[in-house]
Design an enzyme around this catalytic site. Structure first.
Site, PDB file in Angstrom:
ATOM      1  CG  PHE A 118      -2.102  -0.831   1.162  1.00 52.98           C
ATOM      2  CD1 PHE A 118      -3.495  -0.174   0.103  1.00 52.98           C
ATOM      3  CD2 PHE A 118      -2.459  -2.099   1.611  1.00 52.98           C
ATOM      4  CE1 PHE A 118      -4.473  -1.004  -0.033  1.00 52.98           C
ATOM      5  CE2 PHE A 118      -3.508  -2.657   1.286  1.00 52.98           C
ATOM      6  CZ  PHE A 118      -4.516  -2.351   0.767  1.00 52.98           C
ATOM      7  CG  LEU A 121       0.010   0.150  -5.604  1.00 48.57           C
ATOM      8  CD1 LEU A 121       0.009   0.693  -6.973  1.00 48.57           C
ATOM      9  CD2 LEU A 121       1.440  -0.735  -5.438  1.00 48.57           C
ATOM     10  CD  GLU A 122      -2.655   5.202  -1.704  1.00 45.13           C
ATOM     11  OE1 GLU A 122      -2.668   6.229  -2.113  1.00 45.13           O
ATOM     12  OE2 GLU A 122      -3.606   4.220  -2.029  1.00 45.13           O
ATOM     13  CB  THR A 123       3.501   8.230  -1.208  1.00 45.37           C
ATOM     14  OG1 THR A 123       4.045   7.370  -0.411  1.00 45.37           O
ATOM     15  CG2 THR A 123       2.156   8.739  -0.805  1.00 45.37           C
ATOM     16  CE1 TYR A 308      -3.801   1.711  -4.960  1.00 48.67           C
ATOM     17  CE2 TYR A 308      -5.262   0.393  -3.549  1.00 48.67           C
ATOM     18  CZ  TYR A 308      -4.238   1.452  -3.600  1.00 48.67           C
ATOM     19  OH  TYR A 308      -3.721   1.543  -2.343  1.00 48.67           O
TER      20      TYR A 308
END
Length: 398
Positions: A118, A121-123, A308
């Protein structure tokens, strides 16, 4: 809720206003925000010095209105997010945070590789947290009628978080839509699920990696993460597989899929489990196939996108030594513009299939309608708009 036509009129009207008129309208919104903040008993210094100083961010409305020229294919999406560099970084950080991640797994039941995925993928593991002033972005979207109620609630949540955690306006930066920190929490998620992972008495999702990782674990548990279950896996489908059974809307227990000839990529049996599962084919019958379990839907509650969720699941697997995809992503597929998808939807609708709104987005109704059409035409009914589907609908691809 306003009729869609009125919302669209407001939507177009707002964007056509000169900047000075938008600023005047925004000033009126700020006064309303101050009134609501006082009603929620937020401190007067915050109402005056923070809410009173909010500024319009016209670029936020531009981002909100932007339509992609092309709908990104699964292959494009996946290859840009699960890269060799990101896998290598994920493994490195998994090792660095091993002890802390094990603590989180014991407490929340979420294996550390998912938390790392996570984060990636997020930042990209905190390498880009976003530079948009969060409060201004939320206020701009809250002042816009399209999703005013949602973003007004998020703005108030952000103000409560700022006050509770003694944050500064300057450090509250993130995405244009208000997501913040290493794990890109919206303010309401920050308020409800963010926790103090490093024990310093403050929850800061920008400066503290431990706060961010612990908060992600807590959030996933709250979303319904199932202990000791994986997200799913890539599978091999038999030659005679009925593709009408694919998609999250259809679920069977693992043992039933095994009886239909579905196997692991190494040819081994799936196992006689009574765990509900769905088969996904994000590129249609010519691309990879996956079996997804309950935790896949949990991932989608974080971000409602199958692509995602598949990227998170695969990156998590690769983090702990899993191999690359068995199937190729090189299948040539049509470039799907919103206009082309709308044409597809209208063509299906003209032939009596229920597609819902012809909005240029391939949702569950469009997939179901396309499966029905493909079945009628003797095509493989995978619900994927490939060249044969467009040809059968007499749609010319440019």
């Amino acid at each position: 809720m306003k009729p869609i036509v009125l919302v669209l009129v407001s939507y177009i009207f707002t964007m056509s206003l000169p900047l000075h008129a938008q600023v005047q309208s925004f000033a009126s919104c700020v006064a309303d925000f101050q009134h609501q903040a006082r009603a929620e008993k937020l401190p007067e210094w915050l109402v005056t010095n923070v809410v009173g100083q909010l500024q319009l961010e016209p670029r936020v409305l531009k981002y909100d209105r932007a339509q992609p020229e092309f709908t990104q294919t699964f292959a494009d999406y996946f290859n840009k997010r699960v890269t060799p560099q990101r896998i290598q970084k994920a493994r490195k950080l998994f090792a660095e945070h091993k002890d802390f991640l094990q603590q989180l797994t014991r407490k929340y039941g979420v294996p550390g590789q998912y938390i790392i995925a996570f984060w990636g993928l997020e930042t990209n593991f905190g390498s880009y947290l976003g530079k948009m002033p969060t409060l201004n972005a939320l206020a701009t979207l809250a002042c816009d009628e399209r999703r005013s109620d949602y973003f007004t609630a998020e703005l108030m949540a952000a103000l409560r978080v700022l006050n509770r955690e003694k944050l500064t306006v300057e450090e509250m930066q993130g995405s244009w839509a208000g997501a913040m920190g290493h794990t890109q929490f919206m303010p309401s998620a920050y308020e409800r699920y963010a926790i103090d992972g490093d024990g310093d008495g403050q929850i800061n999702l920008w400066r503290s990696q431990k706060d961010a990782l612990a908060s992600a674990a807590n959030f996933l548990k709250a979303l319904g993460w199932k202990k000791e279950q994986r997200w799913g896996r890539e599978v091999i489908l038999p030659a005679d597989f009925d593709y009408r059974l694919t998609g999250l809307k259809h679920s069977e227990v693992v043992s039933a899929w095994q009886q239909k000839g579905v196997t692991r990529t190494n040819g081994k049996a799936l196992g006689n489990y009574d765990m509900p599962a769905s088969i996904l084919v994000p590129m249609g019958h010519t691309g990879p196939a996956f079996i997804s379990y309950a935790n896949f839907k949990v991932i989608m509650r974080w971000n409602n996108s199958e692509s995602y969720a598949l990227a998170v699941g695969h990156l998590a697997d690769r983090t702990v030594g899993g191999g690359s995809l068995h199937a190729s992503l090189q299948t040539k597929t049509p470039k799907l513009t919103p206009a082309l998808v709308t044409e597809l939807q209208l063509a299906l609708k003209d032939r009596g299939f229920k597609v819902g709104k012809a909005d240029g987005i391939i949702g569950s109704m469009t997939k179901r309608a396309l499966k029905e059409f493909q079945t009628q035409q003797g095509l493989i009914a995978d619900g994927y708009p490939d060249y044969s589907a467009f040809a059968a609908l007499d749609i010319q691809l440019r």
